[in-house]
Structure formats: structure tokens, C-alpha cells
Design an enzyme around this catalytic site. Structure first.
Site, short mmCIF file in Angstrom:
data_model
loop_
_atom_site.label_atom_id
_atom_site.label_comp_id
_atom_site.label_asym_id
_atom_site.label_seq_id
_atom_site.Cartn_x
_atom_site.Cartn_y
_atom_site.Cartn_z
N ASP A 1 23.68 -2.76 32.55
CA ASP A 1 24.00 -3.87 33.60
C ASP A 1 24.74 -3.20 34.80
OD1 ASP A 1 25.23 -5.74 35.11
OD2 ASP A 1 26.38 -6.70 33.44
N LYS B 1 25.70 -9.17 45.10
CA LYS B 1 26.81 -8.17 44.92
C LYS B 1 26.64 -7.13 45.93
CE LYS B 1 27.97 -9.70 40.78
NZ LYS B 1 29.23 -10.70 40.54
N CYS C 1 34.93 -13.41 32.95
CA CYS C 1 33.55 -13.50 32.20
C CYS C 1 33.81 -12.22 31.31
CB CYS C 1 32.39 -13.77 32.77
SG CYS C 1 32.27 -15.49 33.60
N HIS D 1 30.58 -7.81 30.38
CA HIS D 1 30.72 -9.17 30.90
C HIS D 1 29.89 -10.01 29.78
CE1 HIS D 1 29.26 -12.77 33.62
NE2 HIS D 1 30.24 -12.14 34.48
N GLN E 1 27.87 -4.23 38.97
CA GLN E 1 29.12 -4.10 39.69
C GLN E 1 28.71 -2.72 40.32
OE1 GLN E 1 31.62 -5.76 40.35
NE2 GLN E 1 30.60 -7.50 38.90
#
Length: 404
Positions: free
Chosen positions: A198, A224, A362, A121, A201
Site C-alpha cells: 500500500d 495524496k 482509519c 490502514h 502514504q
């Protein structure tokens, strides 16, 4: 049995209509919906406990502080951090990444190398480019293949004694690919490099164990995982957080202040300047509690069932291509219709009450790799159903007829 009907009753928004049609919400990778159990916590905070934390001797301040710090312990337990002070409240994943990037600006030198992946991202690309501009460090990229999988043999070639940092997402927001982060972490550590993962997600689908992963930094966002927007967390190993300088100056992050010299507070407060999103932090903990009552293994199994069903049904549409066909992926389907712009399809689906995301998500380098302007992305959560996927398939077919 997984009782989707019962779970859907927890989410007030799922009962509304959009453009006269029942809402079908397939934009969960951008923001998941919020159950009433979390909404009630937000209302309760502002109704009964609204006060600034840590600095007050009065009852409301102490009660708000207790709730805020209890939520930090909930987050610590969920991610299996060794210490609660290794959990830093932030404004979200992007803020967490920028905090770490800012800190490493004082630790890197010209000629040092940092590695990202081709699946990132923008929030896990741009801060590191800015870091390289400040320090003279060199950014290198792990390439991907047509399935949307990282080429691990190329990663091996990138690692060397100059590698200081590696940054990779746990799951690709654009393609749903689940990356082999344990292997990535272990190989980086053999070269003395730190690793930031990261997890924006992954956290809605997987329960990461930061100690088992031996990861140096792990970042996530509440919105999220059924929580509010504007709050997230940075996990960092204690030794690394102590090495990094504060990201911002102000109240709360200090021990002593004079015009001659300021000394900083210990962890976690060193990185939490100013009045935080108190309600958001408390609600983040409540959202984690809610998802754990369902169970992440249960969630993952059901969402995989949705992924397989959607993939099969969508591929029956002539001229439809799915991007991201990794063997190991989560409940995200990115696709296009031949000769039709994804934005146009998304607009027609919206008229039918179906919410999908269109564009580059993104993740523009991924789209450049496939030589496309973007995709239509349907991302599923545990409160979605196969009947909703059927509605999506019929909507895509209708859009194809109208736009061909």
C-alpha cells in the site's frame, strides 16, 4: 535553495483564510493540495477534450484517448513498471486493494495463510478479512513495538509454506513509520508468497521503483500526490494480472459478448470496466509531472527538515507525547496532550485556521495498541513552512491552556 515561497504560489488554496486566519494546512496525509498546473489541466480537459475514450472514431474521442493513455505511460515511467498495461487505473488505493482481494478469492483455499501488519490502514485490513471469510484462509498479523516499528523477527516466524499473500503499507498513515518493504518482499518470495504494498502514504514522499523492489502489486492514490480525488492506480506484474479474474463486468473490459459466452479484453482493459475517470487519469499524470519538476529527493530532504523541526518544538510542550518514534519515518507527527481529548484540540486549532486530522485515522488497531482513542496528526508537505509549524506549536499551547 528550496524556494518554498515560489512553490506556494502554485497552490491557490494556500492564500485563503479560515476563520479569519491564514490557512495552515497540515492534513496532507489525508489529501494533499492541488497546484494550478494540475487545475489548469482539469479545466483544459473539460473545456476542449471532453469525450468518451477508446470507442469513438471522432476527433474529440481520439484526442481524449491519447491524453488518457499518455498519462498511463507517465505513471508507468514514474513507478518504473516494465509495461504500460501493468498500470491499471482505479478509483484510488482502496479500490485497488479490493480489486486484488476479489481476484484472490478464486485462488485461495481453506488453510492458506495471508499476512498483514499491525500498522495498516483499515483499507488494507478489512478487504483481507472479507477474503478470509470467503475462502477459509487465515489472517496473521506482524506485531509492532512502542516506537511504531514492525517486529521483523516475528514476521520471520509467521512465514511458512502455507503463506500465499503478504500485505503491508510502505509508510504508516497514522505514525509516519517507513517500513522495510524490500526485506518484507524478499522474505515472502522465498516462501512463494505474493506481496501487495500500500503506497498511498509513500508516493508523496518517495519515488518507488516497482521493478527494483520486485513487488507483485503496488497501489497508490492521486489525491495524496497533488492530484484529484477519485483516481488512483494498481501496478501488478503482468503474470499476476493475467491470473486474476476481472473485478467488474461491463463495457470496455470485454473482447466479445454473446448471450452464450463472453470473452475478456487483455490488459489493462480487463480491469477497467465502464467509463473511467478520464479527466482524473489525465490530471494524475500531470500531478506526477509537477512533483517530478521539483524532485522527490529535494522533497524528501525538505520534509525531513520540517519533521525534525516540528518534533523538537512540539516536545518542548509539557505534557505532550508523540506516538510513532521510529528511526525511519516521514513527515507525520501524531501526538496527544495529557488529559485532553484530541478532538477538542483539533477544534480549537481549526478556529485558528490550522487544519490537522484528529481521531484514529482509519488505523484503529494502532490506537488500541497504545490504549488511546486517537491522536492529533500534523502531516507536512513540501509547500509547508517552519513558520506554519511555529503557528501550530502556539496553537497547541493555547488549546492546552484553554482545556486544562
Amino acid at each position: 535553495m528550496f524556494d518554498t515561497d515560489k512553490i506556494r504560489k502554485d497552490f491557490p488554496i494556500l492564500s485563503r483564510e479560515v476563520n479569519g486566519k491564514p490557512l495552515v494546512y497540515f492534513d496532507n496525509a489525508a489529501t494533499s493540495q492541488t497546484p494550478k498546473q494540475v487545475i489548469d489541466v482539469i479545466v483544459d480537459y473539460y473545456s476542449n477534450f471532453n469525450a468518451n475514450i477508446h470507442r469513438g472514431v471522432h476527433t474529440l474521442s481520439q484526442e481524449a484517448t491519447d491524453k488518457y493513455e499518455a498519462a498511463r505511460h507517465t505513471i508507468q515511467k514514474h513507478f518504473n513498471a516494465k509495461h504500460a498495461h501493468e498500470i491499471i487505473y482505479t478509483a484510488g488505493t482502496t479500490n485497488s486493494i479490493n480489486l486484488v482481494a476479489n481476484g484472490f478469492a478464486s485462488l485461495l483455499e481453506k488453510g492458506d495463510e495471508i499476512i498483514v501488519s499491525a500498522l495498516e490502514h483499515h483499507s488494507n485490513i478489512v478487504p483481507w478479512q472479507m477474503l478470509c471469510e470467503k475462502t477459509g484462509a487465515v489472517l496473521k498479523v506482524i506485531p509492532m513495538n512502542q516506537n511504531g516499528e514492525l517486529l521483523m523477527e516475528e514476521y520471520d516466524k509467521l512465514l511458512n509454506e502455507n503463506t500465499k499473500l503478504v500485505f503491508v503499507n510502505h509508510i504508516s498513515n497514522a505514525l509516519g513509520t517507513i517500513n522495510p518493504i524490500k526485506e518484507i518482499i524478499d522474505k515472502a518470495h522465498k516462501h512463494g508468497a505474493a506481496v501487495l504494498i500500500d503506497g498511498a502514504q509513500s508516493c508523496p514522499h518517495i519515488k518507488p521503483d516497482v521493478q527494483a523492489l520486485d513487488v507483485d502489486f503496488y497501489v497508490a492514490s492521486a489525491h495524496k500526490m497533488c492530484g484529484p480525488t477519485g483516481v488512483g492506480m494498481l501496478y501488478g506484474k503482468e503474470e499476476w494480472l493475467n491470473k486474476l479474474p476481472p473485478y467488474q463486468g461491463g463495457g470496455e473490459m470485454i473482447a466479445e459478448v454473446s448471450f452464450e459466452k463472453t470473452t475478456y479484453a487483455g490488459l489493462p482493459h480487463k480491469f477497467e470496466a465502464g467509463t473511467p475517470n478520464i479527466c482524473g487519469g489525465i490530471a494524475f499524470g500531470a500531478a506526477i509531472d509537477y512533483m517530478n519538476t521539483i524532485g522527490f529527493e529535494t522533497i524528501a530532504n525538505y520534509e525531513h527538515e520540517l519533521l525534525e523541526y516540528a518534533t523538537k518544538k512540539l516536545l518542548e510542550i509539557e505534557g505532550l507525547k508523540i506516538y510513532g518514534t521510529a528511526k525511519n519515518k516521514t513527515s507525520v507527527v501524531s501526538f496527544n496532550l495529557e488529559g485532553i481529548h484530541p478532538y477538542d484540540v483539533g477544534t480549537i486549532l481549526d478556529k485558528m485556521g490550522i487544519a490537522v486530522r484528529t481521531g484514529h485515522h482509519c488505523a484503529q488497531p494502532i490506537m488500541d495498541y497504545f490504549k488511546i482513542p486517537g491522536t492529533i496528526r500534523a502531516s507536512f508537505a513540501f509547500y509547508n513552512t517552519k513558520q506554519e509549524i511555529d503557528a501550530l506549536v502556539e496553537g497547541v499551547k493555547k488549546a492546552q491552556r484553554m482545556l486544562s
